[in-house]
Write a protein that holds these residues in place. Sequence first.
Motif, PDB file in Angstrom:
ATOM      1  N   TRP A  78       4.549  -1.446  -4.884  1.00  0.00           N
ATOM      2  CA  TRP A  78       5.346  -2.663  -5.084  1.00  0.00           C
ATOM      3  C   TRP A  78       6.649  -2.530  -4.312  1.00  0.00           C
ATOM      4  CZ3 TRP A  78       3.568  -6.952  -7.259  1.00  0.00           C
ATOM      5  CH2 TRP A  78       4.463  -7.942  -7.699  1.00  0.00           C
ATOM      6  N   ARG A  79       7.045  -3.604  -3.616  1.00  0.00           N
ATOM      7  CA  ARG A  79       8.316  -3.576  -2.894  1.00  0.00           C
ATOM      8  C   ARG A  79       9.064  -4.879  -3.136  1.00  0.00           C
ATOM      9  NH1 ARG A  79       5.824  -3.424   2.729  1.00  0.00           N
ATOM     10  NH2 ARG A  79       6.737  -1.336   2.676  1.00  0.00           N
ATOM     11  N   LEU A  80      10.377  -4.849  -2.879  1.00  0.00           N
ATOM     12  CA  LEU A  80      11.216  -6.017  -3.131  1.00  0.00           C
ATOM     13  C   LEU A  80      11.796  -6.584  -1.844  1.00  0.00           C
ATOM     14  CD1 LEU A  80      13.279  -4.833  -6.247  1.00  0.00           C
ATOM     15  CD2 LEU A  80      11.179  -6.199  -6.218  1.00  0.00           C
ATOM     16  N   ALA A  81      11.951  -7.898  -1.842  1.00  0.00           N
ATOM     17  CA  ALA A  81      12.629  -8.599  -0.757  1.00  0.00           C
ATOM     18  C   ALA A  81      13.763  -9.382  -1.401  1.00  0.00           C
ATOM     19  CB  ALA A  81      11.671  -9.533  -0.034  1.00  0.00           C
ATOM     20  N   SER A 117      12.793  -4.230   1.359  1.00  0.00           N
ATOM     21  CA  SER A 117      12.816  -2.795   1.088  1.00  0.00           C
ATOM     22  C   SER A 117      11.718  -2.083   1.865  1.00  0.00           C
ATOM     23  CB  SER A 117      12.615  -2.556  -0.405  1.00  0.00           C
ATOM     24  OG  SER A 117      12.434  -1.179  -0.671  1.00  0.00           O
ATOM     25  N   GLN A 118      12.059  -0.947   2.439  1.00  0.00           N
ATOM     26  CA  GLN A 118      11.086  -0.145   3.159  1.00  0.00           C
ATOM     27  C   GLN A 118      10.280   0.747   2.215  1.00  0.00           C
ATOM     28  OE1 GLN A 118      10.530  -0.678   6.509  1.00  0.00           O
ATOM     29  NE2 GLN A 118      11.948  -2.345   6.035  1.00  0.00           N
ATOM     30  N   LYS A 119      10.753   0.845   0.993  1.00  0.00           N
ATOM     31  CA  LYS A 119      10.061   1.669   0.006  1.00  0.00           C
ATOM     32  C   LYS A 119       8.919   0.887  -0.629  1.00  0.00           C
ATOM     33  CE  LYS A 119      14.027   4.550  -1.332  1.00  0.00           C
ATOM     34  NZ  LYS A 119      14.862   4.977  -2.468  1.00  0.00           N
ATOM     35  N   CYS A 120       7.785   1.544  -0.766  1.00  0.00           N
ATOM     36  CA  CYS A 120       6.633   0.973  -1.444  1.00  0.00           C
ATOM     37  C   CYS A 120       6.283   1.951  -2.567  1.00  0.00           C
ATOM     38  CB  CYS A 120       5.458   0.795  -0.487  1.00  0.00           C
ATOM     39  SG  CYS A 120       3.981   0.095  -1.268  1.00  0.00           S
ATOM     40  N   GLU A 121       6.653   1.585  -3.784  1.00  0.00           N
ATOM     41  CA  GLU A 121       6.494   2.517  -4.907  1.00  0.00           C
ATOM     42  C   GLU A 121       5.536   1.969  -5.954  1.00  0.00           C
ATOM     43  OE1 GLU A 121      10.950   4.458  -4.782  1.00  0.00           O
ATOM     44  OE2 GLU A 121      10.651   2.635  -5.955  1.00  0.00           O
ATOM     45  N   ASP A 148       0.849  -1.192   0.000  1.00  0.00           N
ATOM     46  CA  ASP A 148       0.000   0.000   0.000  1.00  0.00           C
ATOM     47  C   ASP A 148       0.887   1.245   0.000  1.00  0.00           C
ATOM     48  OD1 ASP A 148      -1.798   2.012   0.352  1.00  0.00           O
ATOM     49  OD2 ASP A 148      -2.658   1.261   2.223  1.00  0.00           O
ATOM     50  N   ALA A 149       0.856   1.970  -1.092  1.00  0.00           N
ATOM     51  CA  ALA A 149       1.670   3.192  -1.206  1.00  0.00           C
ATOM     52  C   ALA A 149       0.787   4.407  -0.953  1.00  0.00           C
ATOM     53  CB  ALA A 149       2.311   3.273  -2.583  1.00  0.00           C
ATOM     54  N   GLY A 150       0.434   4.601   0.294  1.00  0.00           N
ATOM     55  CA  GLY A 150      -0.384   5.756   0.648  1.00  0.00           C
ATOM     56  C   GLY A 150      -1.759   5.729   0.009  1.00  0.00           C
ATOM     57  N   GLY A 151      -2.402   4.573   0.057  1.00  0.00           N
ATOM     58  CA  GLY A 151      -3.750   4.456  -0.521  1.00  0.00           C
ATOM     59  C   GLY A 151      -3.736   4.064  -1.984  1.00  0.00           C
TER      60      GLY A 151
END
Length: 200
Positions: free
Chosen positions: A179-182, A196-200, A172-175
């Motif tokens: 997509w995030r990577l592990a 990754s802490q980024k959700c883009e 969830d990128a702010g509603g």
Amino acid sequence: MYLSGFAIGLMGSFAAIGCANESAESGSGAGGTGGTGGGAITGGTAGVGGGGVPNCPPALPNSGECDPTAQGCTYTVDCQSGAQTFTLSCHFQHPGDPKGYGWTVAAKACDPGRPYDSCPGTFMYCDSATGWEHTVSSDTPASCPSAVPAPGEKCNSNPFGGADSPCGYPCDAGGKPGWRLASCVKADGGLVWEVSQKCE
């Protein structure tokens, strides 16, 4: 003359009965041919996975072994990015090995916005450089964990019977859909998941 006429009459009756029986048997035979249509229904069931193509497994295979006559088998499965349809064919891949046949996937690129996608419970994995692959590596489907692994959780990466890496997951990128990577990385205690802490 009467007896002769009677005999002729009986012969005619028997002939008529014989023809009737022959017609009934022929009709029954036609019904049997109709039964072949029942077989077509079975093929239709295989169409849920396999596209109804002869010798295609009814569901997307989780094994490297395949029938060389299985060509153009289509399957739709749920992946991290959503439903994806793949076409698999059995090709000879390992020269010198009489059982060297394996599944290849018809060229299909990854979604640029959802790299390193995978399909839980299967060997389907999308390498951003090469596209979708059927990455059989062990007896248990382990393309990527079905859910985002916990940071620091131990992992084992391919080609040694472990997971492919990195692995992409929806978030969830702010509603909005993100997509995030592990990634399975080397740490002091061995290989662990880094998320990754980024959700883009």
